[in-house]
Design a protein around this motif. Structure first.
Motif, PDB file in Angstrom:
ATOM      1  N   UNK A 203       0.818  -1.211   0.000  1.00  0.00           N
ATOM      2  CA  UNK A 203       0.000   0.000   0.000  1.00  0.00           C
ATOM      3  C   UNK A 203       0.856   1.268   0.000  1.00  0.00           C
ATOM      4  N   UNK A 204       0.247   2.359  -0.461  1.00  0.00           N
ATOM      5  CA  UNK A 204       0.967   3.640  -0.445  1.00  0.00           C
ATOM      6  C   UNK A 204       1.157   4.078   1.007  1.00  0.00           C
ATOM      7  N   UNK A 205       2.317   4.650   1.288  1.00  0.00           N
ATOM      8  CA  UNK A 205       2.581   5.113   2.658  1.00  0.00           C
ATOM      9  C   UNK A 205       2.745   6.633   2.646  1.00  0.00           C
ATOM     10  N   UNK A 206       1.857   7.307   3.387  1.00  0.00           N
ATOM     11  CA  UNK A 206       1.972   8.753   3.574  1.00  0.00           C
ATOM     12  C   UNK A 206       2.537   8.991   4.966  1.00  0.00           C
ATOM     13  N   UNK A 207       3.313  10.050   5.120  1.00  0.00           N
ATOM     14  CA  UNK A 207       3.955  10.290   6.403  1.00  0.00           C
ATOM     15  C   UNK A 207       3.808  11.756   6.803  1.00  0.00           C
ATOM     16  N   UNK A 208       3.740  11.981   8.105  1.00  0.00           N
ATOM     17  CA  UNK A 208       3.769  13.356   8.628  1.00  0.00           C
ATOM     18  C   UNK A 208       4.659  13.335   9.855  1.00  0.00           C
ATOM     19  N   UNK A 209       5.503  14.326   9.987  1.00  0.00           N
ATOM     20  CA  UNK A 209       6.435  14.372  11.124  1.00  0.00           C
ATOM     21  C   UNK A 209       6.456  15.799  11.656  1.00  0.00           C
ATOM     22  N   UNK A 210       6.114  15.954  12.916  1.00  0.00           N
ATOM     23  CA  UNK A 210       6.143  17.306  13.496  1.00  0.00           C
ATOM     24  C   UNK A 210       6.033  17.213  15.007  1.00  0.00           C
ATOM     25  N   UNK A 211       5.959  18.412  15.633  1.00  0.00           N
ATOM     26  CA  UNK A 211       5.751  18.429  17.082  1.00  0.00           C
ATOM     27  C   UNK A 211       4.260  18.579  17.431  1.00  0.00           C
ATOM     28  N   UNK A 212       3.410  18.356  16.475  1.00  0.00           N
ATOM     29  CA  UNK A 212       1.956  18.324  16.663  1.00  0.00           C
ATOM     30  C   UNK A 212       1.430  19.597  17.334  1.00  0.00           C
ATOM     31  N   UNK A 229      -7.182   7.588   1.367  1.00  0.00           N
ATOM     32  CA  UNK A 229      -7.468   6.174   1.673  1.00  0.00           C
ATOM     33  C   UNK A 229      -8.792   5.734   1.058  1.00  0.00           C
ATOM     34  N   UNK A 230      -9.679   6.693   0.821  1.00  0.00           N
ATOM     35  CA  UNK A 230     -10.960   6.400   0.185  1.00  0.00           C
ATOM     36  C   UNK A 230     -10.746   6.024  -1.283  1.00  0.00           C
ATOM     37  N   UNK A 231      -9.715   6.624  -1.881  1.00  0.00           N
ATOM     38  CA  UNK A 231      -9.489   6.445  -3.318  1.00  0.00           C
ATOM     39  C   UNK A 231      -8.498   5.337  -3.648  1.00  0.00           C
ATOM     40  N   UNK A 232      -7.568   5.077  -2.706  1.00  0.00           N
ATOM     41  CA  UNK A 232      -6.505   4.106  -3.019  1.00  0.00           C
ATOM     42  C   UNK A 232      -6.019   3.449  -1.719  1.00  0.00           C
ATOM     43  N   UNK A 233      -5.576   2.180  -1.771  1.00  0.00           N
ATOM     44  CA  UNK A 233      -5.108   1.545  -0.533  1.00  0.00           C
ATOM     45  C   UNK A 233      -3.890   2.290   0.006  1.00  0.00           C
ATOM     46  N   UNK A 234      -3.989   2.754   1.246  1.00  0.00           N
ATOM     47  CA  UNK A 234      -2.897   3.583   1.787  1.00  0.00           C
ATOM     48  C   UNK A 234      -2.853   3.510   3.307  1.00  0.00           C
ATOM     49  N   UNK A 235      -1.698   3.865   3.854  1.00  0.00           N
ATOM     50  CA  UNK A 235      -1.506   3.940   5.302  1.00  0.00           C
ATOM     51  C   UNK A 235      -0.863   5.284   5.617  1.00  0.00           C
ATOM     52  N   UNK A 236      -1.120   5.767   6.825  1.00  0.00           N
ATOM     53  CA  UNK A 236      -0.532   7.045   7.252  1.00  0.00           C
ATOM     54  C   UNK A 236       0.347   6.800   8.470  1.00  0.00           C
ATOM     55  N   UNK A 237       1.569   7.311   8.415  1.00  0.00           N
ATOM     56  CA  UNK A 237       2.481   7.190   9.550  1.00  0.00           C
ATOM     57  C   UNK A 237       2.662   8.581  10.149  1.00  0.00           C
ATOM     58  N   UNK A 332      -5.162  19.074  -1.692  1.00  0.00           N
ATOM     59  CA  UNK A 332      -3.962  18.296  -1.315  1.00  0.00           C
ATOM     60  C   UNK A 332      -4.232  16.799  -1.470  1.00  0.00           C
ATOM     61  N   UNK A 333      -5.438  16.370  -1.084  1.00  0.00           N
ATOM     62  CA  UNK A 333      -5.779  14.948  -1.200  1.00  0.00           C
ATOM     63  C   UNK A 333      -5.845  14.532  -2.673  1.00  0.00           C
ATOM     64  N   UNK A 334      -6.492  15.363  -3.490  1.00  0.00           N
ATOM     65  CA  UNK A 334      -6.633  15.051  -4.921  1.00  0.00           C
ATOM     66  C   UNK A 334      -5.249  14.937  -5.569  1.00  0.00           C
ATOM     67  N   UNK A 335      -4.378  15.894  -5.231  1.00  0.00           N
ATOM     68  CA  UNK A 335      -3.028  15.884  -5.813  1.00  0.00           C
ATOM     69  C   UNK A 335      -2.249  14.650  -5.362  1.00  0.00           C
ATOM     70  N   UNK A 336      -2.430  14.254  -4.105  1.00  0.00           N
ATOM     71  CA  UNK A 336      -1.708  13.077  -3.585  1.00  0.00           C
ATOM     72  C   UNK A 336      -2.139  11.832  -4.350  1.00  0.00           C
ATOM     73  N   UNK A 337      -3.454  11.686  -4.553  1.00  0.00           N
ATOM     74  CA  UNK A 337      -3.958  10.495  -5.262  1.00  0.00           C
ATOM     75  C   UNK A 337      -3.434  10.489  -6.696  1.00  0.00           C
ATOM     76  N   UNK A 338      -3.511  11.644  -7.355  1.00  0.00           N
ATOM     77  CA  UNK A 338      -3.040  11.715  -8.761  1.00  0.00           C
ATOM     78  C   UNK A 338      -1.566  11.353  -8.854  1.00  0.00           C
ATOM     79  N   UNK A 339      -0.782  11.884  -7.922  1.00  0.00           N
ATOM     80  CA  UNK A 339       0.663  11.639  -7.963  1.00  0.00           C
ATOM     81  C   UNK A 339       0.976  10.165  -7.681  1.00  0.00           C
ATOM     82  N   UNK A 340       0.286   9.590  -6.728  1.00  0.00           N
ATOM     83  CA  UNK A 340       0.532   8.173  -6.395  1.00  0.00           C
ATOM     84  C   UNK A 340       0.203   7.266  -7.582  1.00  0.00           C
TER      85      UNK A 340
END
Ligand code: GMT
Length: 379
Positions: A203-212, A229-237, A332-340
């Protein structure tokens, strides 16, 4: 040179830059003395030429607020004297520049010179420093610094406009160790590591890293991911922790996607995790630079980011990442799906990011700029 470095030791970009700078300077043969209230979190293990001096902050029932800035100034002056420091380099103006100014004055009284450099990082100028209770003293300490650097042109211009600082500010961009922050050697090992960390490979892996913190808009990262995740199998880290974590966790449950989201908390060995991602999400309300996007670029991971602050200086929109208005979760979501789903474009972006990191932001290129800056200052 013998250099004292002061930074916030906690999870944040300015502390990371200060620590990495100290490590790189020590590798070049300089003697580095970190002075802070606890050991910077990226300073792990024993590095030759690096020393750490803790600042003890004693309390007393009379103090509602123990004066850390005074304890820091005392310790700076002591360390400078005992270890014959040539200069101090403070990261994040509040209150470090003020403490350095005091330390310089204390030593001047006994005929010793201790110049100090202030590096501006972001919220010291754009948020905290603008608070009336801090603005006059912050402006004074920046103005009185022997040298001032800023991590982006955006931040330099903000400092001049909002603080009326007239002393020259040199832009020295943030940097990354391109050997440490690098893509996985091959796809097989990348997939193996993904299975180890995330028990997923395909699955596609999306990531976010910060101090929240609210400025990072981690909740937007969850919303973007829900659409992806609605459009393509993916996980978020999600790497990091902070005030907005519980809202992000609540939202993940509310949207029914919590099983696809990995909250890893604060992680030290970020360079091992970043290369596992396909995309980084940095939907911040403001970034003066966006260090994590640079670390991701070096690992061949493109960033979906916001067009704010200094980010457009780092990310070439359409080439090394994609930029959107802050809060535009749908775009941002649309662009992520298109790019993936567009592997040739994704690959081109991966290569372009690594190329930019190597050509413009490698530690080997940027750290010597600091060395030259110190040398000029010391005459
Ligand atoms: O963003 C934070 O909350 C942390 C902050 C810091 O000072 O630790 O980060 C700032 O400095 C980083 C390193 O120079 C920059 O990459 C970040 O863009 C900057 N953050 C903001 O401007 C919000």
């Amino acid at each position: 040179m013998r250099i004292g470095i002061t930074c916030y030791p906690t999870y944040g970009g300015s502390g990371v830059v200060a620590t990495e700078l100290g490590i790189e300077l020590a590798a070049l043969g300089h003697e580095i003395h970190f002075i802070s209230y606890s050991q910077p979190f990226r300073l792990t293990g024993r590095n030759e030429g690096i020393f750490y001096h803790e600042v003890p902050v004693s309390s007393y029932p009379l103090f509602e607020f123990p004066p850390y800035d005074l304890a820091l100034a005392s310790r700076m002056a002591e360390v400078a004297e005992y270890y014959a420091l040539d200069l101090l380099h403070v990261h994040y103006a509040i209150p470090h520049s003020v403490s350095a100014l005091l330390a310089r004055q204390m030593l001047a009284a006994s005929g010793r010179r201790l110049p100090f450099v202030t590096t501006l990082h972001g919220t010291d100028i754009t948020l905290v420093g603008l608070d009336r209770s801090y603005l006059p003293i912050t402006r004074y300490a920046i103005q009185e610094s022997d040298g001032v650097t800023s991590i982006s042109h955006y931040l330099k211009e903000k400092t001049v406009a909002d603080f009326g600082v007239t002393r020259p500010i040199e832009v020295i961009s943030n940097f990354v160790n391109c050997d440490l922050y690098a893509p996985a050697p091959d796809e097989v090992r990348r997939q193996e590591a993904r299975k180890r960390w995330l028990s997923c490979a395909e699955e596609a892996v999306l990531m976010h890293l910060s101090n929240f913190r609210p400025v990072k808009r981690v909740v937007d990262a969850v919303r973007i991911f829900a659409r992806v995740a609605h459009a393509t199998p993916a996980q978020l880290v999600l790497i990091g922790d902070g005030p907005d974590r519980s809202e992000a966790e609540w939202l993940a449950h509310e949207l029914g996607i919590h099983a696809r989201i990995h909250f890893l908390g604060k992680q030290g060995r970020v360079h091992e995790l970043l290369p596992l991602a396909d995309l980084l999400l940095m939907p911040s309300a403001l970034e003066s630079f966006g260090l994590v996007a640079l670390e991701a670029m070096a690992c061949k991971v493109p960033t979906i980011a916001t067009r704010v602050g200094g980010v457009p200086e780092l990310i070439d929109d359409g080439q090394t990442g994609l930029l959107f208005d802050a809060g535009d979760v749908d775009a941002m979501a649309k662009a992520a799906v298109e790019l993936l789903n567009d592997k040739p474009r994704l690959n081109a972006m991966r290569e372009a990011g690594r190329h930019t990191a190597q050509k413009r932001y490698c530690a080997t290129l940027v750290v010597p700029q600091y060395v030259r800056f110190y040398e000029r200052l010391l005459g």
